[in-house]
Design an enzyme around this catalytic site. Structure first.
Site, PDB file in Angstrom:
ATOM      1  N   LYS A   1       0.876  -1.185   0.000  1.00 44.36           N
ATOM      2  CA  LYS A   1       0.000   0.000   0.000  1.00 44.36           C
ATOM      3  C   LYS A   1       0.901   1.219   0.000  1.00 44.36           C
ATOM      4  O   LYS A   1       2.024   1.167   0.512  1.00 44.36           O
ATOM      5  CB  LYS A   1      -0.873   0.023   1.258  1.00 44.36           C
ATOM      6  CG  LYS A   1      -2.065   0.928   1.149  1.00 44.36           C
ATOM      7  CD  LYS A   1      -3.213   0.226   0.455  1.00 44.36           C
ATOM      8  CE  LYS A   1      -4.400   1.109   0.221  1.00 44.36           C
ATOM      9  NZ  LYS A   1      -5.567   0.303  -0.214  1.00 44.36           N
TER      10      LYS A   1
ATOM     11  N   ASP B   1      -7.169   4.313  -4.371  1.00 43.29           N
ATOM     12  CA  ASP B   1      -7.785   4.136  -3.049  1.00 43.29           C
ATOM     13  C   ASP B   1      -8.396   5.508  -2.733  1.00 43.29           C
ATOM     14  O   ASP B   1      -8.658   6.301  -3.660  1.00 43.29           O
ATOM     15  CB  ASP B   1      -6.739   3.712  -1.996  1.00 43.29           C
ATOM     16  CG  ASP B   1      -7.377   3.209  -0.697  1.00 43.29           C
ATOM     17  OD1 ASP B   1      -7.883   2.079  -0.676  1.00 43.29           O
ATOM     18  OD2 ASP B   1      -7.405   3.960   0.298  1.00 43.29           O
TER      19      ASP B   1
END
Ligand code: NDP
Ligand code: 2IT
Length: 450
Positions: A130, A170
């Site tokens: 991430k 995201d």
């Protein structure tokens, strides 16, 4: 949980907290997994002997860097960016980028850790990562967002690649940001590769990727209900958020005969007791995806209530789809939802329920789907985008949707296999954690001490 297991979880967690001080979101995500996995580790000493849980919770690599850019007034601005490459045992690192002022290393470490197990559940060969920045795209011009993305990519490009690490979107990173990031990556590499997913349809993006997280989340709710001989038909649904995941959760729940009655953003929520229908959803999409406006406009347009600075959890409903952000359902909210008779909580956002809230749902034995199972449809279709890029062809909408539905079914089946508590009762938290863990742990065992 037995005394022995509890004390081992506590011992493990106190070490993790000591090594990662102050990273509360990361502690929370690991604690949930440790509680599910520890009993299994007692039955399978080979994983403990190889320190698999200790190794899995220490990211392979973390890259931190400065991003400088110039705003429209000519001021030099500085942000901090990260990429947390957590584990690549079963495939190249894969996971989104988040742009939000609340982004910290702790947030990205929790997201990267959860991504490892989520990606394992998809059945596709993807490791977990991430990244993101404490950059706030809200109120910035397209040019400013472009300059930020270009500057960030100059450094990020050194660490990613189609067989190394494949980012995606995201919170705060949608089609616009992915396109700018991809354009700069392509220019720096002088090669066309599918190194970012969520790309536009004219340059290697997959059909259904935009819809995938929301659609997948609703498919998962449907799978859970079917397992108990029920369906979504006629059920009242609470949705939080009004971004990518929320919009397509509303769309699919409508299509399957449910009645979505709320949507929110960081300013509050709207409650539309008549239901958000297709026409209202089209307005909401335009408001959020095109005009980037605030949610109160919906209430003004359709004459319903806007409740500022609150979340929708005190509205009575059958199903809750939290689709905004982490820790948006607190223990008290969970009690309120249960008090109103909620039967399904299906997490579109990552870790939207704090631990005490999740424990409430588990104790009540409702259908509670944790994010790493329920929202895996997004990264799954990202994986399908990578496959199509490698094959140099594109699949139809029907083909990608069919594969998405199949993957969500397989995730559900894995949760049932590992989380069955007797009869048709399933602990989806244990199921998702264990099924995701075992595949990665077996790969790590096979690779030796690396
Ligand atoms: P978007 O940026 O498209 O939308 C986020 C929504 O959540 C907005 O409505 C935003 O309101 C609200 N929100 C964000 N942060 C906060 C906050 N701190 N407090 C209150 N409201 C907030 O993001 P996505 O829809 O892509 O992501 C939503 C969730 O789903 C996240 O948890 C993400 O990690 C998760 N997810 C996303 C996937 C994807 O494919 N995009 C895949 C799997 C999970 P506002 O506009 O006012 O900030
Ligand atoms: O949390 C997630 O799974 C995502 N943001 C999607 C990641 C991806 O690589 O598509």
């Amino acid at each position: 949980m037995t005394e022995k297991v509890r004390s081992e979880v506590d011992k493990f967690m106190s070490g993790l907290i000591r090594r990662n001080p102050g990273e509360t979101e990361f502690h929370q995500a690991v604690q949930e997994v440790a509680e599910s996995v520890m009993p299994f580790l007692f039955d399978h000493p080979e994983y403990r002997k190889a320190s698999i849980l200790e190794r899995l919770t220490e990211p392979d690599r973390i890259i931190t860097f400065r991003v400088c850019w110039r705003d429209d007034q000519g001021n030099v601005r500085t942000n901090r960016a990260w990429r947390v490459q957590c584990n690549n045992s079963i495939g190249p690192y894969k996971g989104g980028l988040r742009f939000h002022p609340s982004v910290t290393l702790s947030v990205l470490k929790f997201l990267a850790f959860e991504q490892v197990l989520k990606n394992s559940l998809t059945t596709l060969p993807m490791g977990g990562a991430k990244g993101g920045a404490n950059f706030n795209p809200k109120g910035k011009s397209d040019e400013e967002v472009m300059r930020f993305c270009q500057s960030m990519m100059i450094e990020l490009s050194r660490h990613i690649g189609e067989d190394t690490d494949v980012p995606a979107g995201d919170i705060g990173v949608g089609g616009r940001e992915v396109s700018y990031l991809f354009g700069q990556y392509k220019r720096l590499q002088n090669r066309w590769t599918g190194t970012i997913t969520g790309k536009g349809l004219s340059f290697g993006g997959s059909l259904i990727r935009t819809e995938a997280t929301g659609y997948g989340c609703v498919y998962f709710a449907q799978n859970m209900l079917e397992h108990r001989g029920d369906s979504l038909e006629g059920k009242t649904c609470l949705i939080s958020g009004s971004g990518n995941v929320a919009l397509y959760t509303i769309e699919k729940s409508l299509e399957l005969g449910a009645k979505p009655v709320t949507a929110s953003d960081s300013s509050g929520f709207i409650h539309d007791p008549d239901g958000i229908d297709e026409e209202k959803l089209a307005f909401l999409k335009d408001l959020k995806e095109v005009r980037r406006g605030r949610i109160h406009e919906y209430a003004e347009k359709f004459g319903c209530e806007f409740i500022p600075n609150e979340r929708p959890w005190n509205i009575p409903a059958d199903v809750a789809f939290p689709c905004a952000t982490q820790n948006e359902i607190l223990e008290g909210d969970a009690k309120t939802l249960l008090g109103h008779g909620v039967r399904v909580v299906c997490e579109g956002a990552n870790m939207p329920s704090e631990l005490a809230a999740a424990h409430q749902f588990l104790a009540a034995k409702i259908l509670y789907a944790p994010s790493k199972a329920a929202n895996a449809g997004g990264v799954a279709v990202s994986g399908l985008e990578q496959s199509q890029n490698s094959l140099r062809l594109t699949w139809t909408r029907e083909e990608v949707d069919r594969r998405l539905r199949e993957i969500m079914q397989k995730i559900h089946a894995q949760c049932v296999e590992y989380g069955r508590r007797g009869g048709d009762d399933v602990n989806y938290v244990d199921g998702a954690n264990l099924a995701g863990f075992v595949k990665v742990a077996d790969a790590m065992l096979a690779h030796g001490i690396v």
